[in-house]
Structure formats: structure tokens, C-alpha cells
Design a protein around this motif. Sequence first.
Motif, PDB file in Angstrom:
ATOM      1  N   VAL A 284       0.841  -1.205   0.000  1.00  0.00           N
ATOM      2  CA  VAL A 284       0.000   0.000   0.000  1.00  0.00           C
ATOM      3  C   VAL A 284       0.872   1.250   0.000  1.00  0.00           C
ATOM      4  O   VAL A 284       0.602   2.218  -0.726  1.00  0.00           O
ATOM      5  N   SER A 285       1.934   1.265   0.805  1.00  0.00           N
ATOM      6  CA  SER A 285       2.831   2.419   0.827  1.00  0.00           C
ATOM      7  C   SER A 285       3.542   2.599  -0.513  1.00  0.00           C
ATOM      8  O   SER A 285       3.746   3.725  -0.976  1.00  0.00           O
ATOM      9  N   ALA A 286       3.909   1.490  -1.152  1.00  0.00           N
ATOM     10  CA  ALA A 286       4.559   1.578  -2.454  1.00  0.00           C
ATOM     11  C   ALA A 286       3.612   2.147  -3.506  1.00  0.00           C
ATOM     12  O   ALA A 286       3.998   2.999  -4.321  1.00  0.00           O
ATOM     13  N   ILE A 287       2.351   1.696  -3.499  1.00  0.00           N
ATOM     14  CA  ILE A 287       1.372   2.226  -4.451  1.00  0.00           C
ATOM     15  C   ILE A 287       1.134   3.706  -4.201  1.00  0.00           C
ATOM     16  O   ILE A 287       1.055   4.518  -5.145  1.00  0.00           O
ATOM     17  N   ALA A 288       1.014   4.094  -2.928  1.00  0.00           N
ATOM     18  CA  ALA A 288       0.794   5.508  -2.612  1.00  0.00           C
ATOM     19  C   ALA A 288       1.962   6.376  -3.061  1.00  0.00           C
ATOM     20  O   ALA A 288       1.772   7.474  -3.607  1.00  0.00           O
ATOM     21  N   THR A 289       3.181   5.903  -2.868  1.00  0.00           N
ATOM     22  CA  THR A 289       4.349   6.678  -3.273  1.00  0.00           C
ATOM     23  C   THR A 289       4.428   6.828  -4.779  1.00  0.00           C
ATOM     24  O   THR A 289       4.720   7.905  -5.302  1.00  0.00           O
ATOM     25  N   ARG A 290       4.166   5.752  -5.525  1.00  0.00           N
ATOM     26  CA  ARG A 290       4.221   5.842  -6.986  1.00  0.00           C
ATOM     27  C   ARG A 290       3.073   6.664  -7.543  1.00  0.00           C
ATOM     28  O   ARG A 290       3.219   7.316  -8.581  1.00  0.00           O
TER      29      ARG A 290
ATOM     30  N   GLY B 178      -0.466   9.367 -10.439  1.00  0.00           N
ATOM     31  CA  GLY B 178      -1.626  10.198 -10.135  1.00  0.00           C
ATOM     32  C   GLY B 178      -2.036  11.089 -11.293  1.00  0.00           C
ATOM     33  O   GLY B 178      -3.192  11.052 -11.746  1.00  0.00           O
ATOM     34  N   PRO B 179      -1.125  11.916 -11.829  1.00  0.00           N
ATOM     35  CA  PRO B 179      -1.497  12.742 -12.986  1.00  0.00           C
ATOM     36  C   PRO B 179      -1.898  11.934 -14.214  1.00  0.00           C
ATOM     37  O   PRO B 179      -2.786  12.341 -14.967  1.00  0.00           O
ATOM     38  N   ILE B 180      -1.272  10.775 -14.425  1.00  0.00           N
ATOM     39  CA  ILE B 180      -1.621   9.946 -15.587  1.00  0.00           C
ATOM     40  C   ILE B 180      -3.057   9.454 -15.484  1.00  0.00           C
ATOM     41  O   ILE B 180      -3.841   9.524 -16.449  1.00  0.00           O
ATOM     42  N   LEU B 181      -3.465   8.975 -14.315  1.00  0.00           N
ATOM     43  CA  LEU B 181      -4.840   8.503 -14.141  1.00  0.00           C
ATOM     44  C   LEU B 181      -5.833   9.654 -14.228  1.00  0.00           C
ATOM     45  O   LEU B 181      -6.948   9.478 -14.747  1.00  0.00           O
ATOM     46  N   ILE B 182      -5.467  10.823 -13.743  1.00  0.00           N
ATOM     47  CA  ILE B 182      -6.361  11.979 -13.847  1.00  0.00           C
ATOM     48  C   ILE B 182      -6.612  12.327 -15.309  1.00  0.00           C
ATOM     49  O   ILE B 182      -7.750  12.598 -15.727  1.00  0.00           O
ATOM     50  N   VAL B 183      -5.573  12.316 -16.128  1.00  0.00           N
ATOM     51  CA  VAL B 183      -5.723  12.614 -17.555  1.00  0.00           C
ATOM     52  C   VAL B 183      -6.641  11.596 -18.231  1.00  0.00           C
ATOM     53  O   VAL B 183      -7.538  11.954 -19.012  1.00  0.00           O
TER      54      VAL B 183
ATOM     55  N   ALA C 225     -10.367   5.520  -4.333  1.00  0.00           N
ATOM     56  CA  ALA C 225      -9.224   4.790  -3.788  1.00  0.00           C
ATOM     57  C   ALA C 225      -7.907   5.453  -4.170  1.00  0.00           C
ATOM     58  O   ALA C 225      -7.004   5.602  -3.339  1.00  0.00           O
ATOM     59  N   ALA C 226      -7.779   5.878  -5.439  1.00  0.00           N
ATOM     60  CA  ALA C 226      -6.547   6.542  -5.869  1.00  0.00           C
ATOM     61  C   ALA C 226      -6.370   7.880  -5.165  1.00  0.00           C
ATOM     62  O   ALA C 226      -5.252   8.247  -4.782  1.00  0.00           O
ATOM     63  N   ALA C 227      -7.478   8.628  -4.988  1.00  0.00           N
ATOM     64  CA  ALA C 227      -7.381   9.918  -4.292  1.00  0.00           C
ATOM     65  C   ALA C 227      -6.977   9.725  -2.833  1.00  0.00           C
ATOM     66  O   ALA C 227      -6.181  10.510  -2.285  1.00  0.00           O
ATOM     67  N   TYR C 228      -7.515   8.681  -2.191  1.00  0.00           N
ATOM     68  CA  TYR C 228      -7.141   8.414  -0.788  1.00  0.00           C
ATOM     69  C   TYR C 228      -5.659   8.061  -0.670  1.00  0.00           C
ATOM     70  O   TYR C 228      -4.949   8.597   0.199  1.00  0.00           O
ATOM     71  N   LEU C 229      -5.177   7.174  -1.548  1.00  0.00           N
ATOM     72  CA  LEU C 229      -3.764   6.790  -1.485  1.00  0.00           C
ATOM     73  C   LEU C 229      -2.857   7.957  -1.855  1.00  0.00           C
ATOM     74  O   LEU C 229      -1.776   8.123  -1.273  1.00  0.00           O
ATOM     75  N   PHE C 230      -3.278   8.757  -2.818  1.00  0.00           N
ATOM     76  CA  PHE C 230      -2.476   9.923  -3.197  1.00  0.00           C
ATOM     77  C   PHE C 230      -2.372  10.912  -2.041  1.00  0.00           C
ATOM     78  O   PHE C 230      -1.302  11.463  -1.775  1.00  0.00           O
ATOM     79  N   THR C 231      -3.484  11.146  -1.361  1.00  0.00           N
ATOM     80  CA  THR C 231      -3.456  12.062  -0.203  1.00  0.00           C
ATOM     81  C   THR C 231      -2.671  11.468   0.953  1.00  0.00           C
ATOM     82  O   THR C 231      -1.928  12.172   1.652  1.00  0.00           O
ATOM     83  N   ALA C 232      -2.798  10.156   1.164  1.00  0.00           N
ATOM     84  CA  ALA C 232      -2.083   9.510   2.272  1.00  0.00           C
ATOM     85  C   ALA C 232      -0.584   9.530   2.063  1.00  0.00           C
ATOM     86  O   ALA C 232       0.179   9.457   3.033  1.00  0.00           O
ATOM     87  N   SER C 233      -0.129   9.619   0.803  1.00  0.00           N
ATOM     88  CA  SER C 233       1.314   9.624   0.547  1.00  0.00           C
ATOM     89  C   SER C 233       2.007  10.840   1.134  1.00  0.00           C
ATOM     90  O   SER C 233       3.222  10.822   1.351  1.00  0.00           O
TER      91      SER C 233
END
Length: 261
Positions: free
Chosen positions: A135-141, A147-152, A198-206
Motif C-alpha cells: 500500500v505504501s509503495a502504491i501511494a508513493t508511486r 496520479g497525474p496519468i490517471l487523472i488525464v 481509492a486513488a485519491a485516498y492513497l495519493f493524499t495519504a502519501s
Amino acid sequence: MSVKERRQNDLEQPMVSQQAMAQLFRGELSRSDTWRTRLDTTTNWALTTTAAVISFGFATPQSSHVTFLVGIWMVVSFLLIEARRYRYYDLWNRRVRLLEDGWWAPMLRREPVDPDALRELAVEMSRPQIQLSLVSAIATRLNRAYGPILIVLLVTWFFKVYSHPRPPRDFGDFVDRAHVAWIPGPVVMASLLFLTVAAAYLFTASFFIRAPLGELRTRPRGRRAALWEAFYRPYAIQRRKRPRPPGARANPPRPPAPFDH
């Protein structure tokens, strides 16, 4: 030589030379650099896939929005692959940081080596284990690249469904357009909403989780820079303050200029 002296010599700890530590440092640095290159490769795959999906999806009005969903699925797969590689990269980079912090930095400061760092390095080498969680590895990446790639991809999918072939009459029509074959539109929308949350939560948690040992972080400033100052001094940092000897004056008098009257 007696048997007792031989046993005593066998139990003596071997001397660690600087040449041996240099070779160890070069080996661990090479491993870390190899896995760092593999991270760049996966990120390039994700960027290439995103560019191809957007180009093909908006090529003609008849292009299906399923292309963007396939692109999102591929990017998420690349994210999981890169998170696994990042965990291995953290394993080798952790050893490099322990060598730098426990051996080389004290040598440059002309201080004794750090026994705690070297002891931790010995444990890492004798029983190597992955320290970073998935989970920490996914959040860091996600913070670093994905993050920007998925947003696009999510934004382009929304505009594709909304604008092709014509704007929807109402929200129900927009949801119906999101269907994929026999999968109804509400299920597709719910899946994308779950992925976004889920992506927004992990991105913020990073930003709040403890960074891995090898990750670089910006050095904290001594003072907060004003917003307008960041535009013309984006890389400015405050100089380190040197300790002042006791009894020294805060503002020593300036010597007079040679031509002052």
C-alpha cells in the motif's frame, strides 16, 4: 602455537578495511541503480499507453469510449507492477543509505562510525526482507507519477462519453452511454468512482505516511516563503545559520569607509 591460541584467533572478528566497504558500497549502489532504471521503464510504458489511447480515442467520433477504459486498466496494471519493483528498489536503496549514514558520513566528519546503522545493515544482509508495504509503495508511486496519468485518462474518458456523438439530454442518458457490451452503465460508473476514490485516498495519504528510507524530501525552510516569492525564486533556500560564540555582539560595528568624512 597452542590449541587455545588457535581457538582464540578463530573467534577474533575480522578487520573491515575501507577497500572492502568501498566494494560493498559499489555493489549495493549498482543494484539500487538497476532497480531504479526498471521503475523508469514501467513509467515510460504508462506514458506511451496514455498517449496512444488519447490519440486513438479522439481520432474519430465513432471511436468507442472502451478504449479509454482499456487504457485505465493497463495503467493500473503498470502501477501494480511498478509498486512491486519499487519495493525491491527500496530494499537495495535502504542498504545504500545505511552505508552512507553509518560509514561514509562519519568518515567525512572525522567521527567514529555509527554502530547502530552498521548493525542494521548486517541484519539486512543476513536476513533480507522487504520492509516497504504494498500500500505504501502504491501511494508513493501515485504521488510521483501515476496520479497525474490517471487523472488525464479519467478526464478524457468523461469528455469522450459526454461529447460523442452529441451532448447527453440528461444525467440518465450520460450514465446509459457508459455501458460496455452487456455491462450496464451504472456498474461502469460505480467501478470508476471506486477507483477514483481509492486513488485519491492513497495519493493524499502519501503526504502523511512515513517516507521510505531512501526517498528524498525537501529540506525544511527556516521561514515560510511568501507566495509571490516562489515565482522569481523557486529554488531559493535560507542559508544555514552558524552558531555564534558566547559574548559576541549581535551586530558588530561596520568599519568606516576610507573616504568617509
